[in-house]
Design an enzyme around this catalytic site. Structure first.
Site, PDB file in Angstrom:
ATOM      1  N   ASP A 171     -11.187  -8.646  -1.729  1.00 50.19           N
ATOM      2  CA  ASP A 171     -10.106  -9.749  -1.994  1.00 50.19           C
ATOM      3  C   ASP A 171      -9.104  -9.457  -1.162  1.00 50.19           C
ATOM      4  O   ASP A 171      -9.371  -8.932   0.132  1.00 50.19           O
ATOM      5  CB  ASP A 171      -9.302  -9.343  -3.452  1.00 50.19           C
ATOM      6  CG  ASP A 171      -8.682  -8.244  -3.294  1.00 50.19           C
ATOM      7  OD1 ASP A 171      -8.458  -7.366  -2.380  1.00 50.19           O
ATOM      8  OD2 ASP A 171      -7.805  -7.802  -4.295  1.00 50.19           O
TER       9      ASP A 171
ATOM     10  N   ASP B 165      -5.068  -8.912  -0.315  1.00 48.53           N
ATOM     11  CA  ASP B 165      -3.781  -8.237  -1.057  1.00 48.53           C
ATOM     12  C   ASP B 165      -2.580  -8.572  -0.216  1.00 48.53           C
ATOM     13  O   ASP B 165      -2.565  -8.191   1.245  1.00 48.53           O
ATOM     14  CB  ASP B 165      -3.850  -6.911  -1.320  1.00 48.53           C
ATOM     15  CG  ASP B 165      -5.117  -6.365  -1.914  1.00 48.53           C
ATOM     16  OD1 ASP B 165      -5.367  -6.935  -3.129  1.00 48.53           O
ATOM     17  OD2 ASP B 165      -6.162  -6.137  -1.326  1.00 48.53           O
TER      18      ASP B 165
ATOM     19  N   ASP C  83      -4.516 -11.154  -3.938  1.00 48.88           N
ATOM     20  CA  ASP C  83      -3.332 -10.462  -5.105  1.00 48.88           C
ATOM     21  C   ASP C  83      -2.080 -10.654  -4.234  1.00 48.88           C
ATOM     22  O   ASP C  83      -1.910 -10.445  -3.009  1.00 48.88           O
ATOM     23  CB  ASP C  83      -3.801  -9.119  -5.137  1.00 48.88           C
ATOM     24  CG  ASP C  83      -4.830  -8.818  -6.183  1.00 48.88           C
ATOM     25  OD1 ASP C  83      -4.922  -9.548  -6.958  1.00 48.88           O
ATOM     26  OD2 ASP C  83      -5.560  -7.715  -6.283  1.00 48.88           O
TER      27      ASP C  83
END
Ligand code: CTP
Ligand code: MN
Ligand code: MN
Ligand code: MN
Length: 371
Positions: free
Chosen positions: A204, A206, A295
């Site tokens: 992902d 962040d 995120d």
């Protein structure tokens, strides 16, 4: 036959936060094997075993050269009997039967496939497996109820299980930066997680967001999310509001390791590189975008250094920092603050360097936190 005098003996301190662990791993075969056993333990709700394997793998990641003989490991910390047995098997036979049979087991394969769905943890996967669900097809046929996150996770399964590249992370950074400065000029965006540690890929992307004036960051996340949504950048998002109060809920009495920042777990719709900035008149034969997990976390500037340290990882490095703080310094470290139990007071810090100094640790830069 290796001459006794030529055997390199290794020496490493016992906490990962006392060590410099770069991405230059000289023992990939061994650390992959131990990481797989760690993952299997974590997926089976055996967290203690999981941490033991993670710590053993981290010690090997910190070594300056490949391990070639068991005798080199004498005196190294965190290598329990089980880990040593696995290492010995691989050094002697090229592979560990336990690792290979775990990898091939139906249960491990099913746990991997099911927890590969965003929003599905080991408990849910275990329940499904007990109901005879071992793969995505069986899940779809089963009529099992999925929450919103899991539905999005299933829908974008292939995209989300493909590694995010640094180039994609950079493209998303630009989008997030534009969103943030549009809704709050002067606010700052920092890339955290694995990419800040210098990794070239990740699961992902962040980000940590703050504003140099304390309090200006309040209410920022919903505005950022609204901007992103109205521009069509979000396939999914779930925002959780800040629930941290220093006095009532500070690290002096931590209720869990979870931090309480305003955060947003999201799935971005990222235009493919060749399509970015290009308007096509005819619909192309292939999909022009892909889904990427992102995120977002918002922190007040007074907690920024702690949030940055806490969200840069690696997960084991963070765990070891907290263990060092508690066991060696009688302090409680979280992503919000550092509390000194002996002095009964919070220790302020404006930078990561100051936090390491409070903890009596040599400063370790992000690129050397890859434990
Ligand atoms: N983190 C956290 N609370 C969560 C999730 C993550 O504090 N609920 C922290 C982790 O401790 C880690 C950082 O956020 O330090 C990044 O987590 P994650 O994205 O899961 O891992 P990465 O190291 O970025 O690895 P990857 O490349 O797989 O994303
Ligand atoms: Mn090296
Ligand atoms: Mn990450
Ligand atoms: Mn993350």
């Amino acid at each position: 036959q290796i001459n006794e005098a030529e055997v390199v003996l290794f020496s490493v301190p016992s906490y990962a936060c006392q060590r410099r662990t770069t991405l230059d791993n000289h023992n990939v075969t061994l650390t992959d094997a131990l990481s797989l056993l760690a993952e299997n333990a974590e997926l089976s709700d055996e967290d203690g075993r999981g941490v033991a394997f993670r710590r053993a793998a981290a010690v090997l990641k910190a070594l300056p050269a490949p391990v070639t003989a068991m005798s080199q490991l004498t005196g190294l910390p965190c290598l329990g009997d089980h880990s040593l047995r696995v290492i010995k098997d691989i050094l002697e036979n090229e592979a560990s039967d336990e690792v290979e049979s775990t990898k091939q087991s139906d249960r491990f394969k099913a746990l991997k496939v099911l927890t590969g769905i965003f929003g599905v943890g080991s408990k849910t996967a275990d329940r499904w497996i007990r109901d005879g669900i071992h793969n995505l097809h069986q899940l779809q046929e089963s009529g099992a109820t999925l929450n919103r996150a899991q539905q999005a996770g299933l829908e974008h399964y292939d995209d989300l299980n493909q590694q995010v590249t640094k180039a994609e992370a950079d493209a998303i950074t630009e989008i997030v930066q534009e969103a943030v400065v549009s809704v709050l000029p002067g606010a700052q965006v920092v890339l955290t997680g694995g990419f800040r540690r210098g990794k070239q890929t990740g699961h992902d992307v962040d980000f940590l967001i703050t504003h140099p004036e304390e309090g200006r960051e309040v209410g920022l996340m919903p505005k950022v999310v609204f901007w992103l949504e109205s521009q069509g950048f979000l396939l999914y998002q779930k925002t959780t509001r800040n629930s941290y109060l220093e006095v009532k809920d500070g690290p002096g009495r931590p209720s869990s390791n979870m931090d309480r920042f305003e955060r947003c777990l999201s799935i971005f719709k990222l235009a493919k590189k060749e399509e970015r900035g290009i308007k096509l008149t005819n619909p192309p034969a292939h999909r022009r975008w892909r889904a990427v997990r992102v995120d977002l976390v918002v922190s007040p500037i007074s907690q920024f250094a702690f949030a940055l340290l806490g969200w840069t990882g690696s997960k084991l490095f963070e765990r070891e920092l907290r263990r060092w703080a508690g066991h060696e310094k009688a302090m409680s470290l979280s992503s919000h603050a550092l509390y000194d139990n002996k002095q009964s007071r919070y220790l302020r810090a404006a930078s990561e360097e100051e936090i390491f100094a409070h903890l009596g640790l040599e400063y370790i830069p992000p690129s050397e936190r890859n434990a």
